[in-house]
Design a protein around this motif. Sequence first.
Motif, PDB file in Angstrom:
ATOM      1  N   VAL A 166      49.251  27.686  47.188  1.00  0.00           N
ATOM      2  CA  VAL A 166      50.582  27.974  46.644  1.00  0.00           C
ATOM      3  C   VAL A 166      50.599  27.497  45.190  1.00  0.00           C
ATOM      4  O   VAL A 166      50.157  26.385  44.879  1.00  0.00           O
ATOM      5  CB  VAL A 166      51.691  27.294  47.475  1.00  0.00           C
ATOM      6  N   GLY A 167      51.066  28.375  44.296  1.00  0.00           N
ATOM      7  CA  GLY A 167      51.043  28.074  42.865  1.00  0.00           C
ATOM      8  C   GLY A 167      49.842  28.680  42.162  1.00  0.00           C
ATOM      9  O   GLY A 167      49.791  28.722  40.937  1.00  0.00           O
ATOM     10  N   GLY A 168      48.879  29.179  42.955  1.00  0.00           N
ATOM     11  CA  GLY A 168      47.699  29.825  42.386  1.00  0.00           C
ATOM     12  C   GLY A 168      47.921  31.315  42.166  1.00  0.00           C
ATOM     13  O   GLY A 168      49.041  31.824  42.343  1.00  0.00           O
ATOM     14  N   TYR A 169      46.859  32.013  41.802  1.00  0.00           N
ATOM     15  CA  TYR A 169      46.988  33.426  41.417  1.00  0.00           C
ATOM     16  C   TYR A 169      45.935  34.315  42.078  1.00  0.00           C
ATOM     17  O   TYR A 169      44.807  33.886  42.302  1.00  0.00           O
ATOM     18  CB  TYR A 169      46.827  33.570  39.891  1.00  0.00           C
ATOM     19  N   PHE A 170      46.348  35.542  42.348  1.00  0.00           N
ATOM     20  CA  PHE A 170      45.420  36.615  42.687  1.00  0.00           C
ATOM     21  C   PHE A 170      45.417  37.585  41.507  1.00  0.00           C
ATOM     22  O   PHE A 170      46.471  38.062  41.092  1.00  0.00           O
ATOM     23  CB  PHE A 170      45.873  37.316  43.981  1.00  0.00           C
ATOM     24  N   VAL A 171      44.226  37.831  40.949  1.00  0.00           N
ATOM     25  CA  VAL A 171      44.087  38.787  39.845  1.00  0.00           C
ATOM     26  C   VAL A 171      43.292  39.987  40.362  1.00  0.00           C
ATOM     27  O   VAL A 171      42.106  39.860  40.677  1.00  0.00           O
ATOM     28  CB  VAL A 171      43.386  38.150  38.626  1.00  0.00           C
ATOM     29  N   ALA A 172      43.961  41.131  40.454  1.00  0.00           N
ATOM     30  CA  ALA A 172      43.316  42.361  40.915  1.00  0.00           C
ATOM     31  C   ALA A 172      42.962  43.214  39.711  1.00  0.00           C
ATOM     32  O   ALA A 172      43.818  43.530  38.882  1.00  0.00           O
ATOM     33  CB  ALA A 172      44.252  43.123  41.852  1.00  0.00           C
ATOM     34  N   MET A 173      41.695  43.586  39.607  1.00  0.00           N
ATOM     35  CA  MET A 173      41.233  44.418  38.496  1.00  0.00           C
ATOM     36  C   MET A 173      41.373  45.876  38.917  1.00  0.00           C
ATOM     37  O   MET A 173      40.797  46.308  39.917  1.00  0.00           O
ATOM     38  CB  MET A 173      39.787  44.079  38.162  1.00  0.00           C
ATOM     39  N   LYS A 174      42.154  46.609  38.150  1.00  0.00           N
ATOM     40  CA  LYS A 174      42.515  47.966  38.540  1.00  0.00           C
ATOM     41  C   LYS A 174      42.275  48.954  37.398  1.00  0.00           C
ATOM     42  O   LYS A 174      42.200  48.572  36.234  1.00  0.00           O
ATOM     43  CB  LYS A 174      44.000  47.999  38.936  1.00  0.00           C
ATOM     44  N   GLY A 175      42.225  50.228  37.746  1.00  0.00           N
ATOM     45  CA  GLY A 175      42.019  51.297  36.768  1.00  0.00           C
ATOM     46  C   GLY A 175      43.253  51.534  35.918  1.00  0.00           C
ATOM     47  O   GLY A 175      44.238  50.780  35.978  1.00  0.00           O
ATOM     48  N   PRO A 176      43.243  52.620  35.135  1.00  0.00           N
ATOM     49  CA  PRO A 176      44.315  52.835  34.160  1.00  0.00           C
ATOM     50  C   PRO A 176      45.674  53.158  34.757  1.00  0.00           C
ATOM     51  O   PRO A 176      46.699  52.878  34.149  1.00  0.00           O
ATOM     52  CB  PRO A 176      43.804  54.001  33.306  1.00  0.00           C
ATOM     53  N   SER A 177      45.719  53.736  35.956  1.00  0.00           N
ATOM     54  CA  SER A 177      47.049  54.065  36.527  1.00  0.00           C
ATOM     55  C   SER A 177      47.289  53.278  37.810  1.00  0.00           C
ATOM     56  O   SER A 177      46.676  53.544  38.833  1.00  0.00           O
ATOM     57  CB  SER A 177      47.178  55.564  36.786  1.00  0.00           C
ATOM     58  N   VAL A 178      48.145  52.276  37.692  1.00  0.00           N
ATOM     59  CA  VAL A 178      48.408  51.399  38.840  1.00  0.00           C
ATOM     60  C   VAL A 178      49.866  51.437  39.299  1.00  0.00           C
ATOM     61  O   VAL A 178      50.216  50.779  40.272  1.00  0.00           O
ATOM     62  CB  VAL A 178      48.045  49.923  38.525  1.00  0.00           C
ATOM     63  N   GLU A 179      50.691  52.208  38.604  1.00  0.00           N
ATOM     64  CA  GLU A 179      52.136  52.160  38.888  1.00  0.00           C
ATOM     65  C   GLU A 179      52.448  52.444  40.368  1.00  0.00           C
ATOM     66  O   GLU A 179      53.214  51.706  40.996  1.00  0.00           O
ATOM     67  CB  GLU A 179      52.908  53.157  38.006  1.00  0.00           C
ATOM     68  N   ASP A 180      51.833  53.504  40.910  1.00  0.00           N
ATOM     69  CA  ASP A 180      52.116  53.857  42.312  1.00  0.00           C
ATOM     70  C   ASP A 180      51.627  52.775  43.270  1.00  0.00           C
ATOM     71  O   ASP A 180      52.307  52.447  44.244  1.00  0.00           O
ATOM     72  CB  ASP A 180      51.463  55.204  42.683  1.00  0.00           C
ATOM     73  N   GLU A 181      50.437  52.221  42.980  1.00  0.00           N
ATOM     74  CA  GLU A 181      49.899  51.146  43.830  1.00  0.00           C
ATOM     75  C   GLU A 181      50.831  49.941  43.845  1.00  0.00           C
ATOM     76  O   GLU A 181      51.054  49.319  44.870  1.00  0.00           O
ATOM     77  CB  GLU A 181      48.531  50.694  43.313  1.00  0.00           C
ATOM     78  N   ILE A 182      51.349  49.618  42.669  1.00  0.00           N
ATOM     79  CA  ILE A 182      52.247  48.464  42.575  1.00  0.00           C
ATOM     80  C   ILE A 182      53.530  48.726  43.367  1.00  0.00           C
ATOM     81  O   ILE A 182      54.012  47.861  44.105  1.00  0.00           O
ATOM     82  CB  ILE A 182      52.545  48.129  41.093  1.00  0.00           C
ATOM     83  N   LYS A 183      54.044  49.934  43.214  1.00  0.00           N
ATOM     84  CA  LYS A 183      55.267  50.298  43.941  1.00  0.00           C
ATOM     85  C   LYS A 183      55.037  50.230  45.461  1.00  0.00           C
ATOM     86  O   LYS A 183      55.836  49.667  46.206  1.00  0.00           O
ATOM     87  CB  LYS A 183      55.688  51.723  43.540  1.00  0.00           C
ATOM     88  N   ASP A 184      53.892  50.790  45.897  1.00  0.00           N
ATOM     89  CA  ASP A 184      53.586  50.803  47.335  1.00  0.00           C
ATOM     90  C   ASP A 184      53.211  49.423  47.869  1.00  0.00           C
ATOM     91  O   ASP A 184      53.390  49.151  49.061  1.00  0.00           O
ATOM     92  CB  ASP A 184      52.411  51.767  47.621  1.00  0.00           C
ATOM     93  N   GLY A 185      52.671  48.555  46.992  1.00  0.00           N
ATOM     94  CA  GLY A 185      52.164  47.272  47.466  1.00  0.00           C
ATOM     95  C   GLY A 185      53.103  46.099  47.299  1.00  0.00           C
ATOM     96  O   GLY A 185      52.838  44.999  47.800  1.00  0.00           O
ATOM     97  N   LYS A 186      54.222  46.312  46.618  1.00  0.00           N
ATOM     98  CA  LYS A 186      55.141  45.211  46.296  1.00  0.00           C
ATOM     99  C   LYS A 186      55.616  44.452  47.548  1.00  0.00           C
ATOM    100  O   LYS A 186      55.632  43.218  47.580  1.00  0.00           O
ATOM    101  CB  LYS A 186      56.350  45.783  45.549  1.00  0.00           C
ATOM    102  N   ASN A 187      56.001  45.202  48.568  1.00  0.00           N
ATOM    103  CA  ASN A 187      56.505  44.579  49.790  1.00  0.00           C
ATOM    104  C   ASN A 187      55.413  43.807  50.506  1.00  0.00           C
ATOM    105  O   ASN A 187      55.629  42.702  51.014  1.00  0.00           O
ATOM    106  CB  ASN A 187      57.117  45.631  50.715  1.00  0.00           C
TER     107      ASN A 187
END
Length: 239
Positions: A166-187
């Motif tokens: 808790v307090g740490g980070y997950f850094v996901a390396m992604k391609g140029p278009s991530v908007e849909d992934e972020i929207k689908d993965g937020k929950n």
Amino acid sequence: MKYFDIMSDACKDVGLSFNKDIYSKFDQYKDMIKFWNEKINLTAIVDDEQIFKKHFIDCIKIFKFSPLKEAKSIIDVGTGAGFPGIPIKIMKQDLNLILLDSLNKRINFLNEVVNKISLKNVATIHGRAEDFSRKPEYREKSDAAVSRAVANLSVLSELCIPYIKVGGYFVAMKGPSVEDEIKDGKNAVSILGGKIEDVIKINIEDSDLKHNLVIIKKIKETPKAYPRKAGTASKKPLR
């Protein structure tokens, strides 16, 4: 030393120093990738210049997220040929690093790399991400998790977030278009105890390559129900 200057420029861009010893480690790593790639499938990228740009510089750019420079322990989930974990370790040698991959042949390769270029405090694990994050010695023990694995954000979050304190980070390396992934993965991120904090755009020197770092902060413990058993996250991603 053909690619020294471009590597040096990439390091300057993220606020890290670079020297001939560091370059030598990357050069040896490149040669090992090419040698082993003839025996096992590590990467489709086999040209020297492309290895430096599309693999090494791409991975170094993860330090655009500067808190990663302060991490003492990082786990690279689904590391494959060692990306981004080994470039991170070469740049930050005081780090405790775990490289996790489900294919034993790749683990054998990574062990050779670690020995050949003299990297200390690196643990390699052959196994499924879902299994090891249930073990007390790994669950919520790392300052950060990183991944460049090919999976959507919802799936990757279930595989990676359980490892982070808790307090740490997950850094996901992604391609140029991530908007849909972020929207689908937020929950899914929220269910697992995380919160999407930022998306950092990445440019690779002397190329048109553009990528993104999705920054997820762990704000509460991951519920005991997660991760689900191996294979479930990809078959039934959290929504």
